[in-house]
Write a protein that holds these residues in place. Sequence first.
Motif, PDB file in Angstrom:
ATOM      1  N   ASP A  47       0.834  -1.205   0.000  1.00 31.87           N
ATOM      2  CA  ASP A  47       0.000   0.000   0.000  1.00 31.87           C
ATOM      3  C   ASP A  47       0.868   1.255   0.000  1.00 31.87           C
ATOM      4  O   ASP A  47       0.575   2.225  -0.697  1.00 31.87           O
ATOM      5  CB  ASP A  47      -0.921   0.006   1.224  1.00 31.87           C
ATOM      6  N   LEU A  48       1.944   1.216   0.782  1.00 28.44           N
ATOM      7  CA  LEU A  48       2.840   2.372   0.857  1.00 28.44           C
ATOM      8  C   LEU A  48       3.526   2.600  -0.487  1.00 28.44           C
ATOM      9  O   LEU A  48       3.641   3.744  -0.950  1.00 28.44           O
ATOM     10  CB  LEU A  48       3.872   2.142   1.957  1.00 28.44           C
ATOM     11  N   LEU A  49       3.939   1.529  -1.134  1.00 30.79           N
ATOM     12  CA  LEU A  49       4.570   1.635  -2.445  1.00 30.79           C
ATOM     13  C   LEU A  49       3.608   2.232  -3.471  1.00 30.79           C
ATOM     14  O   LEU A  49       3.990   3.096  -4.276  1.00 30.79           O
ATOM     15  CB  LEU A  49       5.041   0.256  -2.907  1.00 30.79           C
ATOM     16  N   LYS A  50       2.363   1.804  -3.436  1.00 28.44           N
ATOM     17  CA  LYS A  50       1.358   2.330  -4.370  1.00 28.44           C
ATOM     18  C   LYS A  50       1.159   3.827  -4.173  1.00 28.44           C
ATOM     19  O   LYS A  50       1.059   4.585  -5.140  1.00 28.44           O
ATOM     20  CB  LYS A  50       0.033   1.595  -4.175  1.00 28.44           C
ATOM     21  N   GLU A  51       1.112   4.260  -2.914  1.00 24.54           N
ATOM     22  CA  GLU A  51       0.916   5.681  -2.633  1.00 24.54           C
ATOM     23  C   GLU A  51       2.136   6.501  -3.049  1.00 24.54           C
ATOM     24  O   GLU A  51       2.005   7.571  -3.646  1.00 24.54           O
ATOM     25  CB  GLU A  51       0.610   5.890  -1.147  1.00 24.54           C
ATOM     26  N   LEU A  52       3.328   6.005  -2.744  1.00 25.54           N
ATOM     27  CA  LEU A  52       4.553   6.723  -3.117  1.00 25.54           C
ATOM     28  C   LEU A  52       4.689   6.840  -4.634  1.00 25.54           C
ATOM     29  O   LEU A  52       5.174   7.838  -5.152  1.00 25.54           O
ATOM     30  CB  LEU A  52       5.772   5.998  -2.551  1.00 25.54           C
ATOM     31  N   SER A  53       4.247   5.803  -5.332  1.00 21.88           N
ATOM     32  CA  SER A  53       4.389   5.772  -6.785  1.00 21.88           C
ATOM     33  C   SER A  53       3.503   6.786  -7.491  1.00 21.88           C
ATOM     34  O   SER A  53       3.688   7.047  -8.683  1.00 21.88           O
ATOM     35  CB  SER A  53       4.076   4.360  -7.308  1.00 21.88           C
ATOM     36  N   LYS A  54       2.579   7.380  -6.759  1.00 22.33           N
ATOM     37  CA  LYS A  54       1.728   8.413  -7.351  1.00 22.33           C
ATOM     38  C   LYS A  54       2.489   9.717  -7.563  1.00 22.33           C
ATOM     39  O   LYS A  54       2.101  10.536  -8.407  1.00 22.33           O
ATOM     40  CB  LYS A  54       0.502   8.664  -6.467  1.00 22.33           C
ATOM     41  N   THR A  55       3.562   9.911  -6.790  1.00 24.17           N
ATOM     42  CA  THR A  55       4.300  11.176  -6.874  1.00 24.17           C
ATOM     43  C   THR A  55       5.798  10.991  -7.114  1.00 24.17           C
ATOM     44  O   THR A  55       6.540  11.958  -7.184  1.00 24.17           O
ATOM     45  CB  THR A  55       4.112  12.001  -5.588  1.00 24.17           C
ATOM     46  N   ASP A  56       6.259   9.733  -7.216  1.00 27.71           N
ATOM     47  CA  ASP A  56       7.674   9.479  -7.473  1.00 27.71           C
ATOM     48  C   ASP A  56       7.783   8.243  -8.354  1.00 27.71           C
ATOM     49  O   ASP A  56       6.816   7.491  -8.503  1.00 27.71           O
ATOM     50  CB  ASP A  56       8.429   9.267  -6.154  1.00 27.71           C
ATOM     51  N   VAL A  57       8.947   8.033  -8.939  1.00 27.25           N
ATOM     52  CA  VAL A  57       9.175   6.866  -9.780  1.00 27.25           C
ATOM     53  C   VAL A  57      10.141   5.945  -9.043  1.00 27.25           C
ATOM     54  O   VAL A  57      11.274   6.332  -8.744  1.00 27.25           O
ATOM     55  CB  VAL A  57       9.761   7.266 -11.149  1.00 27.25           C
ATOM     56  N   LEU A  58       9.662   4.735  -8.742  1.00 23.97           N
ATOM     57  CA  LEU A  58      10.429   3.798  -7.937  1.00 23.97           C
ATOM     58  C   LEU A  58      10.717   2.525  -8.728  1.00 23.97           C
ATOM     59  O   LEU A  58       9.895   2.091  -9.537  1.00 23.97           O
ATOM     60  CB  LEU A  58       9.667   3.451  -6.659  1.00 23.97           C
ATOM     61  N   GLU A  59      11.872   1.930  -8.466  1.00 25.55           N
ATOM     62  CA  GLU A  59      12.212   0.692  -9.170  1.00 25.55           C
ATOM     63  C   GLU A  59      11.910  -0.548  -8.341  1.00 25.55           C
ATOM     64  O   GLU A  59      12.001  -1.668  -8.854  1.00 25.55           O
ATOM     65  CB  GLU A  59      13.687   0.704  -9.578  1.00 25.55           C
ATOM     66  N   THR A  60      11.546  -0.381  -7.066  1.00 26.81           N
ATOM     67  CA  THR A  60      11.174  -1.513  -6.224  1.00 26.81           C
ATOM     68  C   THR A  60       9.904  -2.148  -6.785  1.00 26.81           C
ATOM     69  O   THR A  60       8.892  -1.470  -6.973  1.00 26.81           O
ATOM     70  CB  THR A  60      10.947  -1.058  -4.775  1.00 26.81           C
ATOM     71  N   ALA A  61       9.942  -3.443  -7.041  1.00 28.79           N
ATOM     72  CA  ALA A  61       8.877  -4.098  -7.794  1.00 28.79           C
ATOM     73  C   ALA A  61       7.587  -4.282  -7.007  1.00 28.79           C
ATOM     74  O   ALA A  61       6.494  -4.255  -7.572  1.00 28.79           O
ATOM     75  CB  ALA A  61       9.367  -5.453  -8.298  1.00 28.79           C
ATOM     76  N   SER A  62       7.698  -4.492  -5.692  1.00 27.42           N
ATOM     77  CA  SER A  62       6.508  -4.779  -4.894  1.00 27.42           C
ATOM     78  C   SER A  62       6.811  -4.574  -3.418  1.00 27.42           C
ATOM     79  O   SER A  62       7.978  -4.463  -3.011  1.00 27.42           O
ATOM     80  CB  SER A  62       6.063  -6.234  -5.105  1.00 27.42           C
ATOM     81  N   GLY A  63       5.745  -4.537  -2.615  1.00 29.20           N
ATOM     82  CA  GLY A  63       5.938  -4.464  -1.173  1.00 29.20           C
ATOM     83  C   GLY A  63       6.719  -5.654  -0.667  1.00 29.20           C
ATOM     84  O   GLY A  63       7.595  -5.532   0.191  1.00 29.20           O
ATOM     85  N   LYS A  64       6.410  -6.828  -1.212  1.00 27.95           N
ATOM     86  CA  LYS A  64       7.117  -8.049  -0.807  1.00 27.95           C
ATOM     87  C   LYS A  64       8.610  -7.921  -1.062  1.00 27.95           C
ATOM     88  O   LYS A  64       9.434  -8.309  -0.230  1.00 27.95           O
ATOM     89  CB  LYS A  64       6.547  -9.245  -1.563  1.00 27.95           C
TER      90      LYS A  64
END
Length: 230
Positions: A47-64
């Motif tokens: 959930d945190l990754l999904k929210e962060l990805s709304k305003t930044d570009v991340l290479e981490t594939a998933s929360g897991k």
Amino acid sequence: MKNASIVPKSSLDFLSQLKENNNKVWFDANKSNYQTELNYIQTFADDLLKELSKTDVLETASGKKSVYRIYRDIRFSKDKTPFKTFWGGSFTRATKERRGGYYFHLEAGNSFLAGGFWGPNAADLKRIRAEFGHDPKPMRKILEAKSFVSTFGNLQGEQLKTAPKGFDVQHEAIDLLRYKQFLVIKRFTDEEVLAHNFVEQATETFQKMRPFFDYMSEILTTDINGASVL
């Protein structure tokens, strides 16, 4: 934000129990409990990754993928306890243009969110110091901003006891030049971590790191004249 996951109290309680029984026999006997709590943390991280990805570009594939292994590397450590007693994970910003990363650490009585540059290599450190030595004002503006101070307080990280090579101890930016790490940290109480809106609070905290990240990224992708080095 709707239907955001929460960090359940059982996830912190499990860590407290593990801290008291940090051995393979106890862990193996409680492996199913560990897996249950790990699933909660991975969902939180998703959930945190999904929210962060709304305003930044991340290479981490998933929360897991973001969550660290519970097993400690004890090969070169005096502490031979086999398991970590916290839930930790990180999200890496994508591409060479975006530097820095987000980190979460969840532990009863010791939870925090952090970001920054834990171990900059020699070339990056030299470039950062050259910029601060040339003009510290842009970084000071970021660090002195009301939002930054109220959230993170001060820039943190290991520092030299004296001036780095090539700089005078009386330099106007000596306080910045001494840093070997560049970290921003915000601590949270257990009550805050277990609250229904912690994903939202964590997202807002990470977003407040962006001016710091973006300026450090600018420094590390340009030369002293501001020309791109990528």
